[in-house]
Design an enzyme around this catalytic site. Structure first.
Site, short mmCIF file in Angstrom:
data_model
loop_
_atom_site.label_atom_id
_atom_site.label_comp_id
_atom_site.label_asym_id
_atom_site.label_seq_id
_atom_site.Cartn_x
_atom_site.Cartn_y
_atom_site.Cartn_z
N GLU A 246 24.72 42.67 -29.77
CA GLU A 246 24.20 41.57 -28.96
C GLU A 246 24.85 40.32 -29.50
O GLU A 246 24.52 39.84 -30.57
CB GLU A 246 22.67 41.51 -29.04
CG GLU A 246 22.05 40.63 -27.96
CD GLU A 246 21.82 39.21 -28.43
OE1 GLU A 246 22.69 38.35 -28.12
OE2 GLU A 246 20.80 38.95 -29.08
N CYS A 280 20.66 32.89 -28.70
CA CYS A 280 21.77 33.42 -27.90
C CYS A 280 21.52 33.27 -26.41
O CYS A 280 22.43 32.93 -25.65
CB CYS A 280 22.01 34.88 -28.26
SG CYS A 280 22.66 35.15 -29.91
#
Length: 468
Positions: A246, A280
């Site tokens: 990720e 993120c």
């Protein structure tokens, strides 16, 4: 001052040397963490490998029950872990800060522990029976970042354990203390060797790189930058490890002309500035239709003026400092460049230490570095558009594809646009609202694989098909 140990097998390991963890709000020493050696990592992997056969062989119901206790372990120590988290990461205790993160960690742990891994029957007829079984992989290596260290640790650890794997986790050198405390709490109910933690500032020995290349680690789960993700892939290739990555995001939000600027201002703000923008899947670019552009800017500025930045231990604070100087310098450079090109609506100049004010900049070209690069901090570029096709094209003109959002009163119109966005998750009239039952992951350079839910759990398994 905290002086914590690693956990390897059934032992606490102090390490031969330590490194300092500083409070980004004050610069004061929070504690010391052990600096792992190559031998420490080898012992951790060996402990996980030795524990794997027995853990994997447990009846599924028994392993599920043990995993189900981990949320309770985190709940018991939540307040003390949250305070340490605030001191080493900088986020506030309240609001969407450290207590929020510990609550999220508990929620994810509980939900993931409750999931089942059924046998799937692919065929059962006169020609035979075909079953798909999901089996644990082995030792899983977890490498976590500094922005949500406890919650992301749980995202990595719980699905791996629930699927029957064992784990070696290496937290960020900026925020290892809260992870050490969380792992210690979980290890109180786990068999020895099932969960191990090693810490390092990577000055003496690069633990993360060694984990990625280690032949006895069969999978790496990594959350972090695209550049480091590339290195993980390269070092994992010779051993053909499973990977869940990720990576970075440059999430775009598109505001359609039918929106009420004041009604969406709060959602836009926290979509961009949760955890001080150090997330993120935070909104990194905002595209607003020309007809309401100025009104949206005004509403965001007005909301921002009431957001207090300061030491996270102050219960009245909404946002803390940027976590570390390297990230602070990156944000400062991007904002300085953007300030010469666009219109600084609020903020723009750094405060003392690692504190940076909420910054909104409009009238930027779509190729400005603040627009094209992931800032990972409290600065949001607002880009004016006139044609929604142009906004969609600009939103998709990125090498990243983690998340995105569409804002409109017309849900169906927003959904049509959402389905054209090139990203793993799209939200309508909100941004970044992840949940444990919905898979989460990126496309393009934002990663490989997904986390959360059944799909994320299954990524911690190998498939075996049985024909009979």
């Amino acid at each position: 001052m905290l002086d914590l140990s690693m956990i390897i097998g059934d032992q606490t390991v102090a390490g031969t040397t330590t490194f300092d963890i500083l409070n980004p709000a004050t610069g004061e020493l929070v504690g010391k963490a052990p600096n792992a050696t190559e031998d420490d990592l080898e012992r951790a992997v060996a402990a996980a490998k030795a524990a794997f056969p027995r853990w994997a062989a447990l009846p599924d119901a028994e392993r599920k029950a043990i995993c189900g206790k981990l949320a309770g372990q985190l709940e018991q120590d939540a307040e003390s872990i949250a305070r340490v988290l605030t001191m080493e990461q900088g986020k506030p205790l309240g609001g969407m800060g450290s207590r929020f993160e510990l609550g999220g960690a508990q929620a994810w742990a509980g939900y993931t522990a409750s999931l089942d891994i059924p046998v799937k029957v692919l065929q059962d007829d006169n020609e035979g029976r075909v079953e798909l079984h999901r089996k644990p992989i082995g030792v899983v290596g977890s490498i976590t970042p500094w922005n949500w260290p406890v919650m992301i640790a749980v995202w990595h650890i719980l699905p791996a354990l629930r699927a029957g794997n064992t784990v070696v986790i290496k937290p960020s050198p900026f925020t290892p203390l809260s992870t050490l405390l969380a792992v210690k709490a979980m290890c109180e109910v786990l068999p020895a060797g099932v969960l191990n933690v090693v810490t390092s500032d990577d000055t003496l020995f690069n633990v993360g790189a060694a984990m990625s290349a280690h032949p006895d680690i069969r999978k790496i789960v990594f959350t972090g930058s695209c550049g480091t993700g590339e290195k993980v892939m390269r070092s994992a290739a010779p051993t053909m490890k499973r990977l869940t990555l990720e990576l970075g995001g440059n999430d775009a939000g598109i505001v359609l002309p039918d929106c009420d600027p004041e009604a969406i201002a709060e959602g836009l703000f926290w979509g961009a500035f949760i955890n001080n923008g150090q997330t993120c899947a935070a909104m990194k670019r905002l595209y607003v239709h020309d007809s309401i552009h100025d009104a949206v800017c005004d509403a965001l500025v007005a909301y921002s003026r009431n957001v207090k930045v300061g030491n996270g231990l102050d219960e009245t604070v909404h946002l803390g400092p940027i976590n570390n100087k390297k990230q602070f310098d990156k944000v400062r450079a991007l904002v300085a460049s953007a300030g010469k090109e666009g219109n600084v609506l609020i903020g723009g100049a750094p405060d003392e230490g690692l504190f940076y004010p909420v910054t909104l900049i409009s009238e930027l070209d779509d190729q400005s570095p603040l627009v094209t690069e992931e800032q990972f901090g409290p600065a949001l570029p607002i880009i004016r558009y006139t044609d929604v096709e142009e906004a969609i094209a600009q939103a998709n003109d990125s090498t990243n594809g983690l998340g995105g959002s569409v804002w409109s009163r017309d849900i169906e119109a927003a959904k049509r646009i959402a389905l054209r966005m090139e990203c793993g998750s799209v939200w309508i009239n909100k941004h970044g609202a992840i949940q444990p039952n919905a898979p989460f992951g990126g496309v393009k350079r934002s990663g490989i694989g997904v986390e959360f839910g059944e799909e994320g759990l299954f990524e911690n398994t190998d498939i075996q098909v049985v024909f009979q």
